[in-house]
Enzyme design. Structure first.
Site, PDB file in Angstrom:
ATOM      1  CE  LYS A  19      -8.384   2.184   3.413  1.00 42.14           C
ATOM      2  NZ  LYS A  19      -7.697   2.276   4.715  1.00 42.14           N
TER       3      LYS A  19
ATOM      4  CB  CYS B 137      -6.896  -4.701  17.442  1.00 44.08           C
ATOM      5  SG  CYS B 137      -8.651  -4.494  17.825  1.00 44.08           S
TER       6      CYS B 137
ATOM      7  CB  CYS C 230     -13.538  -6.109  22.440  1.00 43.81           C
ATOM      8  SG  CYS C 230     -11.847  -6.762  22.307  1.00 43.81           S
TER       9      CYS C 230
ATOM     10  CB  CYS D 289     -12.730 -10.607  15.401  1.00 42.25           C
ATOM     11  SG  CYS D 289     -12.653  -8.845  15.778  1.00 42.25           S
TER      12      CYS D 289
ATOM     13  CD  GLN E 264      -2.599   1.358   2.556  1.00 40.21           C
ATOM     14  OE1 GLN E 264      -1.973   1.689   3.560  1.00 40.21           O
ATOM     15  NE2 GLN E 264      -3.903   1.113   2.580  1.00 40.21           N
TER      16      GLN E 264
ATOM     17  CB  CYS F 227      -5.817 -10.469  19.320  1.00 40.90           C
ATOM     18  SG  CYS F 227      -7.508 -11.135  19.304  1.00 40.90           S
TER      19      CYS F 227
ATOM     20  NE  ARG G   4      -3.425  10.123   7.068  1.00 39.43           N
ATOM     21  CZ  ARG G   4      -3.978  10.611   8.191  1.00 39.43           C
ATOM     22  NH1 ARG G   4      -5.025   9.994   8.732  1.00 39.43           N
ATOM     23  NH2 ARG G   4      -3.511  11.692   8.759  1.00 39.43           N
TER      24      ARG G   4
END
Length: 370
Positions: A214, A350, A346, A343, A91, A362, A167
């Site tokens: 993205k 993370c 919560c 997952c 990326q 995690c 960004r």
């Protein structure tokens, strides 16, 4: 039972062995620990890992391809990921943070007058003036850096690049931050110019390389996100990016707001459900025939299979779920879904670990692993 999830797919010219991707994530971990985490995710069966925030300059919060040390790191990473028949995507990222503004706040942070939680909104206040004031010469230099970095990424072993549409790309795209009156500001077409030129810089150097984008979308009702593309502007941005050379779209909510909106917990008032950003994919799907990857609270194999088989999305990207259980794909493919560590969104270790500058972890991890 999960034939679509486990089916090969041509993702913008890159053949993936299945439809599960690891979404770009700023891990904030020491290098060896980061490598081990990514290799575990690769061995768990996902088709491609997207490495988040690879800087297009020599400097950044993650290793740079423009330094010998950074290039060697990414070369090693590619070798280790490819050993598990997993693809690798970089990326490409350009920060929109104003370095001068950051330095101004350092004394306050060191003295405790400004908390880490207070620092992010203060820096975001400086984004608009920074983007609006960049010289055209500097803009051209930055967009060319995207192409130069893509060449290095391919040499290091990356199979694809993703242009980070948030960004700096997202700030130029946004009428909230971009108040320019030249060819890079004003109309949606002009605000798309920076991103379009970044894509073209890659395509001109690498005619065959798959380019993911993205696409950070600003939700309008209710309003979420400040940078990125308004939903109503997608019919302008999507064709321009496609014409510039994008081969697939990774659709997400725009950032530059509370991170708990873009990494939403289960109790979020708007994005608490499974597949919380897929409605944005629906809008992009109507505008292009290119592959569309969805993201946002994806954890349930049955739900994901249904979205893929219906053609709503072509690939599903996960971050927190694959951090919670890197073997999610292999467990699904072997019919062992009951063994998945789900997952629970919560955000304690993370997003919480990221915000506390302790790295992404995690709640399932043992204390000895942290």
């Amino acid at each position: 039972m999960y034939e679509t999830i486990n089916s090969p797919f041509d993702y913008g010219g890159l053949t993936l062995k299945n439809r599960i991707l690891f979404a770009p994530t700023s891990m904030g971990l020491p290098r060896e620990q980061w490598l081990a985490r990514l290799e575990a995710i690769a061995s768990g069966g996902c088709a491609m890992i997207i490495i988040g925030d690879v800087p297009v300059s020599r400097h950044g919060f993650t290793p740079s391809l423009h330094t010998s040390d950074g290039f060697a790191f990414y070369t090693q990473l590619a070798q280790r990921i490819h050993a598990h028949d997993c693809r690798l995507c970089a990326q490409l990222h350009q920060s929109d943070s104003n370095l001068g503004a950051m330095l101004k706040y350092v004394p306050g942070v060191l003295s405790g007058r400004i908390s880490k939680a207070q620092l992010r909104p203060l820096l975001n206040e400086q984004v608009g003036p920074y983007i609006t004031g960049l010289s055209v010469r500097r803009i051209h230099a930055i967009t060319e850096h995207f192409g130069e970095t893509a060449v290095l990424a391919q040499k290091a072993g990356f199979d694809m690049v993703q242009i980070h549409g948030d960004r700096m790309c997202g700030s130029f795209s946004s009428a909230i931050y971009n108040l320019r009156q030249d060819a890079y500001g004003g109309s949606a077409e002009h605000r798309a110019r920076f991103a379009v030129e970044a894509v073209r810089a890659v395509r001109s150097r690498l005619p065959e390389l798959p380019i993911d984008y993205k696409l950070a979308v600003r939700q309008q009702t209710p309003s979420y996100g400040n940078a990125g593309v308004l939903e109503s502007e997608l019919p302008i941005f999507v064709p321009l990016l496609e014409q510039a050379g994008v081969t697939s779209f990774h659709v997400a909510l725009a950032n530059h707001s509370a991170l708990s909106d873009t990494i939403p917990p289960a109790g979020h008032p708007c994005f608490g459900g499974e597949g919380c950003f897929l409605h944005l994919c629906d809008q992009v799907r109507r505008l292009t025939r290119l592959p569309v990857c969805g993201v946002g609270g994806l954890t349930d194999p049955g739900f994901i299979e249904a979205q893929l088989s219906a053609g709503r999305i072509d690939c599903a990207a996960m971050s927190r779920q694959l951090i919670a259980d890197p073997d999610w794909p292999n467990k699904v493919f072997s019919g062992n879904c009951d063994a998945i560590r789900r997952c629970v969104r919560c955000n304690r270790k993370c997003l919480g670990g990221m915000m506390a500058h302790q790295g992404v972890h995690c709640i399932y991890e043992k204390e000895s692993d942290l």
